[in-house]
Design a protein around this motif. Structure first.
Motif, short mmCIF file in Angstrom:
data_model
loop_
_atom_site.label_atom_id
_atom_site.label_comp_id
_atom_site.label_asym_id
_atom_site.label_seq_id
_atom_site.Cartn_x
_atom_site.Cartn_y
_atom_site.Cartn_z
N MET A 52 14.18 8.64 -3.59
CA MET A 52 12.79 8.41 -3.19
C MET A 52 12.15 7.85 -4.46
N LEU A 53 11.51 6.70 -4.37
CA LEU A 53 10.91 6.07 -5.55
C LEU A 53 9.43 5.84 -5.34
N ASN A 54 8.68 5.91 -6.42
CA ASN A 54 7.30 5.45 -6.42
C ASN A 54 7.38 3.97 -6.79
N ALA A 55 7.11 3.11 -5.81
CA ALA A 55 7.31 1.67 -6.03
C ALA A 55 6.45 0.87 -5.08
N GLU A 56 6.34 -0.42 -5.39
CA GLU A 56 5.75 -1.36 -4.45
C GLU A 56 6.85 -1.63 -3.42
N ARG A 57 6.67 -1.16 -2.23
CA ARG A 57 7.68 -1.27 -1.17
C ARG A 57 8.15 -2.71 -0.96
N ALA A 58 7.20 -3.64 -0.90
CA ALA A 58 7.55 -5.05 -0.64
C ALA A 58 8.44 -5.61 -1.75
N ALA A 59 8.17 -5.24 -2.99
CA ALA A 59 8.96 -5.74 -4.12
C ALA A 59 10.40 -5.24 -4.04
N LEU A 60 10.57 -3.96 -3.81
CA LEU A 60 11.91 -3.38 -3.73
C LEU A 60 12.67 -3.93 -2.52
N LYS A 61 11.98 -4.09 -1.42
CA LYS A 61 12.61 -4.65 -0.22
C LYS A 61 13.06 -6.08 -0.47
N GLN A 62 12.25 -6.88 -1.16
CA GLN A 62 12.61 -8.26 -1.46
C GLN A 62 13.87 -8.30 -2.34
N VAL A 63 13.97 -7.42 -3.32
CA VAL A 63 15.16 -7.36 -4.18
C VAL A 63 16.39 -7.07 -3.34
N TYR A 64 16.33 -6.03 -2.54
CA TYR A 64 17.49 -5.66 -1.72
C TYR A 64 17.83 -6.75 -0.70
N LEU A 65 16.83 -7.35 -0.09
CA LEU A 65 17.10 -8.38 0.92
C LEU A 65 17.86 -9.55 0.30
N HIS A 66 17.45 -10.01 -0.87
CA HIS A 66 18.14 -11.12 -1.53
C HIS A 66 19.57 -10.71 -1.92
#
Length: 167
Positions: A52-66
């Motif tokens: 569980m991370l405190n993060a900007e969800r969109a940023a982390l999702k973009q990293v994983y998606l790429h």
């Protein structure tokens, strides 16, 4: 269109900040895997406990998606296996996206992060690096590091850190 959209995504990183929230990485990966739309023969596996991370969800999702999309697209095989894992490193998590594909030759490990770089295989162009340039900018902009694990004998293992406390 994809090139222009990719360049716009790259330019927006760091300029548009989103709310930091508590992100369940396992849940985020389920959503991301669905977006990546793996072929029927491909398998994507989550290994071990993910944070569980405190993060900007969109940023982390973009990293994983790429990273997941690259693994699926450039594996050089229909039956690619992508493994997603994480290791608690104290102040940060080390997260990994690994595949059993053709891999990236060690001499190109630094080059693939640069915008508009391509790798030539015997048969065709293997990749353009706009996605990895986005990954690098997003990870580093959030206080982490990203690299290709040079010790992997087969396939590719891209690792990145994500701080437990956002900047």
């Amino acid at each position: 269109d994809r090139l222009i959209n990719g360049l716009l995504d790259l330019a927006r990183i760091g300029r548009q900040r989103h709310q930091v929230e508590r992100v369940d990485v396992t849940e985020l990966l389920h959503e991301t895997i669905e977006l990546a739309a793996p072929r029927d023969a491909a398998r994507i596996m989550m290994i071990g406990e993910l944070p569980m991370l405190n993060a900007e969800r969109a940023a982390l999702k973009q990293v994983y998606l790429h990273l997941i999309s690259n693994a699926l697209q450039h594996a050089g095989r229909e039956d690619v296996v992508v493994r997603l894992s994480g290791t608690d490193r104290g102040e940060e998590w080390e997260l990994a996206v690994e595949d059993n594909g053709v891999g990236i030759p060690r001499e190109h490990h630094a080059r693939v992060w640069q915008l508009f770089q391509t790798l030539q295989s015997r048969d065709a162009v293997v990749a353009t690096a706009i996605g990895l340039a986005i990954v690098r900018k997003q990870v580093e902009g959030n206080g982490g590091r990203v690299w290709i694990d040079p010790e992997v004998a087969a396939g590719t293992s891209i690792r990145f850190t994500w701080p437990k406390r956002p900047r």
